[in-house]
Design a protein around this motif. Sequence first.
Motif, PDB file in Angstrom:
ATOM      1  N   UNK A 161      11.987   4.252 -10.946  1.00 20.88           N
ATOM      2  CA  UNK A 161      11.830   4.807  -9.606  1.00 20.88           C
ATOM      3  C   UNK A 161      11.258   3.756  -8.661  1.00 20.88           C
ATOM      4  N   UNK A 162      11.705   3.815  -7.427  1.00 23.55           N
ATOM      5  CA  UNK A 162      11.109   3.072  -6.327  1.00 23.55           C
ATOM      6  C   UNK A 162      10.699   4.137  -5.322  1.00 23.55           C
ATOM      7  N   UNK A 163       9.409   4.176  -5.011  1.00 24.46           N
ATOM      8  CA  UNK A 163       8.882   5.260  -4.186  1.00 24.46           C
ATOM      9  C   UNK A 163       8.177   4.712  -2.951  1.00 24.46           C
ATOM     10  N   UNK A 164       8.336   5.444  -1.862  1.00 22.37           N
ATOM     11  CA  UNK A 164       7.657   5.095  -0.623  1.00 22.37           C
ATOM     12  C   UNK A 164       6.757   6.257  -0.238  1.00 22.37           C
TER      13      UNK A 164
ATOM     14  N   UNK B  43      -0.226  10.476   3.284  1.00 22.00           N
ATOM     15  CA  UNK B  43      -0.924  11.367   2.359  1.00 22.00           C
ATOM     16  C   UNK B  43      -0.265  11.525   1.005  1.00 22.00           C
ATOM     17  N   UNK B  44       0.086  12.754   0.658  1.00 23.06           N
ATOM     18  CA  UNK B  44       0.648  13.055  -0.660  1.00 23.06           C
ATOM     19  C   UNK B  44       2.159  13.257  -0.627  1.00 23.06           C
ATOM     20  N   UNK B  45       2.806  12.835   0.429  1.00 28.27           N
ATOM     21  CA  UNK B  45       4.258  12.968   0.579  1.00 28.27           C
ATOM     22  C   UNK B  45       4.928  11.661   0.143  1.00 28.27           C
ATOM     23  N   UNK B  46       5.877  11.743  -0.797  1.00 30.54           N
ATOM     24  CA  UNK B  46       6.614  10.579  -1.300  1.00 30.54           C
ATOM     25  C   UNK B  46       8.114  10.844  -1.232  1.00 30.54           C
ATOM     26  N   UNK B  47       8.878   9.793  -1.050  1.00 32.48           N
ATOM     27  CA  UNK B  47      10.314   9.867  -1.249  1.00 32.48           C
ATOM     28  C   UNK B  47      10.777   8.539  -1.827  1.00 32.48           C
TER      29      UNK B  47
ATOM     30  N   UNK C 244       8.919  14.255  -3.011  1.00 33.47           N
ATOM     31  CA  UNK C 244       7.785  14.860  -3.719  1.00 33.47           C
ATOM     32  C   UNK C 244       6.623  15.123  -2.758  1.00 33.47           C
ATOM     33  N   UNK C 245       5.951  16.217  -2.992  1.00 38.45           N
ATOM     34  CA  UNK C 245       4.728  16.549  -2.280  1.00 38.45           C
ATOM     35  C   UNK C 245       3.698  16.921  -3.331  1.00 38.45           C
TER      36      UNK C 245
ATOM     37  N   UNK D 121       0.801  -1.241   0.000  1.00 37.85           N
ATOM     38  CA  UNK D 121       0.000   0.000   0.000  1.00 37.85           C
ATOM     39  C   UNK D 121       0.832   1.288   0.000  1.00 37.85           C
ATOM     40  N   UNK D 122       2.083   1.211   0.460  1.00 43.16           N
ATOM     41  CA  UNK D 122       2.910   2.418   0.546  1.00 43.16           C
ATOM     42  C   UNK D 122       4.151   2.388  -0.351  1.00 43.16           C
ATOM     43  N   UNK D 123       4.413   1.279  -1.036  1.00 47.38           N
ATOM     44  CA  UNK D 123       5.628   1.113  -1.825  1.00 47.38           C
ATOM     45  C   UNK D 123       5.267   0.817  -3.279  1.00 47.38           C
ATOM     46  N   UNK D 124       5.917   1.545  -4.224  1.00 46.68           N
ATOM     47  CA  UNK D 124       5.612   1.337  -5.646  1.00 46.68           C
ATOM     48  C   UNK D 124       6.887   1.402  -6.480  1.00 46.68           C
ATOM     49  N   UNK D 125       6.816   0.811  -7.661  1.00 40.87           N
ATOM     50  CA  UNK D 125       7.912   0.810  -8.628  1.00 40.87           C
ATOM     51  C   UNK D 125       7.361   1.325  -9.951  1.00 40.87           C
TER      52      UNK D 125
END
Length: 103
Positions: free
Chosen positions: A41-44, A48-52, A95-96, A9-13
Amino acid sequence: MIRLAFLSPHLSFGSRNQINYNFNQLNSKIKPGAYYNGNYSIEYNPVGTFNFGIVGYYLKQINQDSKNGNYRYFRDNYDIVDTREQVLGLGKALALLLVVAFL
């Protein structure tokens, strides 16, 4: 093309992969070689709308540049043995996402 896989739910590629073929440059007999490039990219997303995450870019030119169909032109005239490019870049991302409503 962008591919996005949610690993949790919180991790994407995500990735975008392309192969590019070039024709002669305008008003020139020079033809750049074909190349592959990809963005990854691998993003966590902790809240909300905050990613790193971690991002990357890769480019590899498949064949030599040519002039008038001669792939040895740059070697013979300029002593450039290999005109193929190759690049690898890695970095961090923050990213926000801001949502703006239009009325």
